[in-house]
Design an enzyme around this catalytic site. Structure first.
Site, PDB file in Angstrom:
ATOM      1  N   ARG A 253       4.982  -4.341   5.030  1.00  0.00           N
ATOM      2  CA  ARG A 253       5.825  -4.832   6.121  1.00  0.00           C
ATOM      3  C   ARG A 253       5.380  -4.224   7.455  1.00  0.00           C
ATOM      4  O   ARG A 253       5.408  -4.856   8.484  1.00  0.00           O
ATOM      5  CB  ARG A 253       7.292  -4.514   5.849  1.00  0.00           C
TER       6      ARG A 253
ATOM      7  N   LEU B 242       0.851  -1.202   0.000  1.00  0.00           N
ATOM      8  CA  LEU B 242       0.000   0.000   0.000  1.00  0.00           C
ATOM      9  C   LEU B 242       0.884   1.248   0.000  1.00  0.00           C
ATOM     10  O   LEU B 242       1.057   1.912   1.017  1.00  0.00           O
ATOM     11  CB  LEU B 242      -0.948  -0.002   1.209  1.00  0.00           C
ATOM     12  N   GLY B 243       1.440   1.535  -1.170  1.00  0.00           N
ATOM     13  CA  GLY B 243       2.150   2.801  -1.361  1.00  0.00           C
ATOM     14  C   GLY B 243       1.181   3.763  -2.032  1.00  0.00           C
ATOM     15  O   GLY B 243      -0.039   3.605  -1.928  1.00  0.00           O
ATOM     16  N   ARG B 244       1.758   4.721  -2.768  1.00  0.00           N
ATOM     17  CA  ARG B 244       0.887   5.718  -3.424  1.00  0.00           C
ATOM     18  C   ARG B 244      -0.020   5.054  -4.455  1.00  0.00           C
ATOM     19  O   ARG B 244      -1.200   5.404  -4.568  1.00  0.00           O
ATOM     20  CB  ARG B 244       1.746   6.798  -4.090  1.00  0.00           C
TER      21      ARG B 244
ATOM     22  N   HIS C 221       2.961  -4.688 -20.226  1.00  0.00           N
ATOM     23  CA  HIS C 221       3.578  -3.670 -19.360  1.00  0.00           C
ATOM     24  C   HIS C 221       3.197  -2.251 -19.818  1.00  0.00           C
ATOM     25  O   HIS C 221       4.063  -1.479 -20.267  1.00  0.00           O
ATOM     26  CB  HIS C 221       5.103  -3.839 -19.313  1.00  0.00           C
TER      27      HIS C 221
ATOM     28  N   GLU D  68      10.448 -10.033 -19.217  1.00  0.00           N
ATOM     29  CA  GLU D  68       9.807  -9.289 -20.314  1.00  0.00           C
ATOM     30  C   GLU D  68      10.782  -9.103 -21.472  1.00  0.00           C
ATOM     31  O   GLU D  68      11.964  -8.889 -21.230  1.00  0.00           O
ATOM     32  CB  GLU D  68       9.352  -7.931 -19.784  1.00  0.00           C
TER      33      GLU D  68
ATOM     34  N   ILE E 279       0.411  -5.427 -11.274  1.00  0.00           N
ATOM     35  CA  ILE E 279       0.878  -4.252 -12.034  1.00  0.00           C
ATOM     36  C   ILE E 279       2.226  -3.780 -11.460  1.00  0.00           C
ATOM     37  O   ILE E 279       2.653  -2.664 -11.743  1.00  0.00           O
ATOM     38  CB  ILE E 279      -0.147  -3.083 -12.014  1.00  0.00           C
TER      39      ILE E 279
ATOM     40  N   ARG F 197       5.854  -5.807 -10.496  1.00  0.00           N
ATOM     41  CA  ARG F 197       6.961  -6.387 -11.248  1.00  0.00           C
ATOM     42  C   ARG F 197       6.740  -7.888 -11.339  1.00  0.00           C
ATOM     43  O   ARG F 197       6.273  -8.506 -10.373  1.00  0.00           O
ATOM     44  CB  ARG F 197       8.297  -6.135 -10.523  1.00  0.00           C
TER      45      ARG F 197
ATOM     46  N   ASP G 126       0.165  -7.477 -16.016  1.00  0.00           N
ATOM     47  CA  ASP G 126       0.775  -6.447 -16.863  1.00  0.00           C
ATOM     48  C   ASP G 126       2.283  -6.633 -16.954  1.00  0.00           C
ATOM     49  O   ASP G 126       2.933  -6.042 -17.805  1.00  0.00           O
ATOM     50  CB  ASP G 126       0.478  -5.063 -16.259  1.00  0.00           C
TER      51      ASP G 126
HETATM   52  C1  8YV Z   1       7.184   2.138 -17.451  1.00  0.00           C
HETATM   53  C2  8YV Z   1       7.340   1.319 -14.942  1.00  0.00           C
HETATM   54  O1  8YV Z   1       6.559   1.143 -18.165  1.00  0.00           O
HETATM   55  O2  8YV Z   1       7.291   3.314 -13.724  1.00  0.00           O
HETATM   56  C3  8YV Z   1       7.612   2.131 -13.740  1.00  0.00           C
HETATM   57  O3  8YV Z   1       8.171   1.593 -12.780  1.00  0.00           O
HETATM   58  O4  8YV Z   1       7.562   0.155 -14.972  1.00  0.00           O
HETATM   59  C4  8YV Z   1       6.691   1.959 -16.103  1.00  0.00           C
HETATM   60  O5  8YV Z   1       6.024   3.108 -15.797  1.00  0.00           O
HETATM   61  C5  8YV Z   1       8.544   2.266 -17.852  1.00  0.00           C
HETATM   62  O6  8YV Z   1       9.249   3.201 -17.170  1.00  0.00           O
HETATM   63  C6  8YV Z   1       8.677   2.500 -19.334  1.00  0.00           C
HETATM   64  O7  8YV Z   1       9.922   2.171 -19.687  1.00  0.00           O
END
Ligand code: 8YV
Length: 319
Positions: free
Chosen positions: A179, A156-158, A283, A265, A234, A236, A260
């Site tokens: 955490r 729960l960040g921004r 992504h 990737e 959304i 990593r 996503d």
């Molecule tokens: C972008 C991202 O897809 O901000 C992030 O951490 O993974 C994404 O916003 C990326 O920076 C585009 O290269």
């Protein structure tokens, strides 16, 4: 008299022509090409390069940073920084910036889009119509109701908070796992990730990537989420044990997934591509015209702030 512009190493395109033009106005921009031999390009400017522009998806390891002995600032396009050896840079006195805040809305919108689309089988619905299955006797599967359901947020960040805001509009019950609990929210804190997964109908991953969260969503967490549970990621790909997820989906241990991001990737496991209860995106959570311009401009602001004040505008905290 020549007034030589300082050199900026650009590893990643920042996809906004105006910003690229502004950078080129103030800097001698040297683009390093992905996957090609950059030795000659690096050798030509290694001592002059003072700023580097990279991105959240561009690998920026210590040995690349070390090629430029006079580098003073690394400005990244994106909020996540697990692709950059930030600690190494900071230890060498190189400032590192990212682009926080400006992408929160779009990433949260996308998380919610994935959640709705996965729950209501929208990926399959589109294929079903295009492939003329409608009216052919093939029954379209019933979806899962979203409103009034339980949403677990991991991280729960921004961005997590922005996802919670959207979920409130769907009258969802919300709990989160971090955490440590946050003292600025009334949302329910769940100290055990396992319990959160067991409780939730939807589990959204919005935590940071990198070594601290690698494989956090493992086979046990997936089992706890259960056959009716839907996983959304959304953050990593590294946060989820992807092989365990494929297995869990194949065995019906988990109900569905909206993804996503992926471990390697742009490689996406072929098994996922065959599953109609899985929605796959390339992504693109921050990829709107408005947000990508805001991110590009913030990269420029950081480069500019470094040039004029000696300090980047939105530094990554010291690791
Ligand atoms: C972008 C991202 O897809 O901000 C992030 O951490 O993974 C994404 O916003 C990326 O920076 C585009 O290269």
């Amino acid at each position: 008299m020549t007034n030589k512009k300082p050199t900026l190493i650009q590893l990643a395109a920042i996809v906004h022509a105006d910003t690229e033009a502004k950078l080129a106005k103030h800097y001698n921009v040297v683009q390093l090409k992905n996957g090609s031999d950059n030795d000659a390009a690096i050798a030509a400017v290694r001592d002059e390069a003072v700023v580097m522009v990279t991105s959240a998806t561009q690998s920026t390891p210590a040995d690349l940073i070390d090629q430029f002995p006079n580098l003073r600032a690394i400005c990244s396009f994106g909020v996540g920084y697990d692709s950059i050896d930030v600690k190494h840079a900071q230890q060498k006195g190189i400032q590192v910036s990212n682009t926080p805040d400006v992408l929160d809305d779009c990433v949260a919108d996308h998380a919610f889009g994935l959640l709705l689309a996965t729950a209501r089988n929208l990926g399959y619905a589109d294929r079903y119509v295009r492939d003329n299955l409608w009216g052919s006797g093939t029954r379209f599967p019933l979806g899962v109701k979203v409103s009034h359901k339980k949403l677990g947020i991991v991280g729960l960040g921004r961005i997590g908070l922005a996802i919670a805001q959207r979920a409130a509009g769907f009258d969802m019950e919300i709990r989160y796992h971090n955490r440590k609990p946050r003292n600025d929210t009334k949302l329910g804190y769940e100290p055990s990730l396992h319990e959160l997964a067991q409780w939730a109908d939807f589990l959204v991953i919005a935590t940071v990537g990198g070594p601290t969260t690698r494989g956090l969503i493992d086979a046990k967490v997936l089992k706890a989420l259960g056959p009716k549970g839907i996983l959304i990621n959304i953050s990593r790909g590294s946060v989820i044990d992807e092989a365990a997820l494929v297995q869990a989906l194949q065995d019906g241990v988990v109900g569905g997934a909206g993804l996503d991001v992926y471990e390697e990737e742009p490689k996406v496991p072929d098994a996922l591509k065959t599953m109609d209860n899985v929605l796959l995106a390339p992504h693109i959570a921050s990829a709107t015209v408005e947000t990508r311009i805001a991110m590009a401009e913030l990269v420029f602001d950081n480069v500019d702030a470094y040039a004029t004040t000696g300090k980047v505008k939105t530094p990554i905290p010291t690791l």
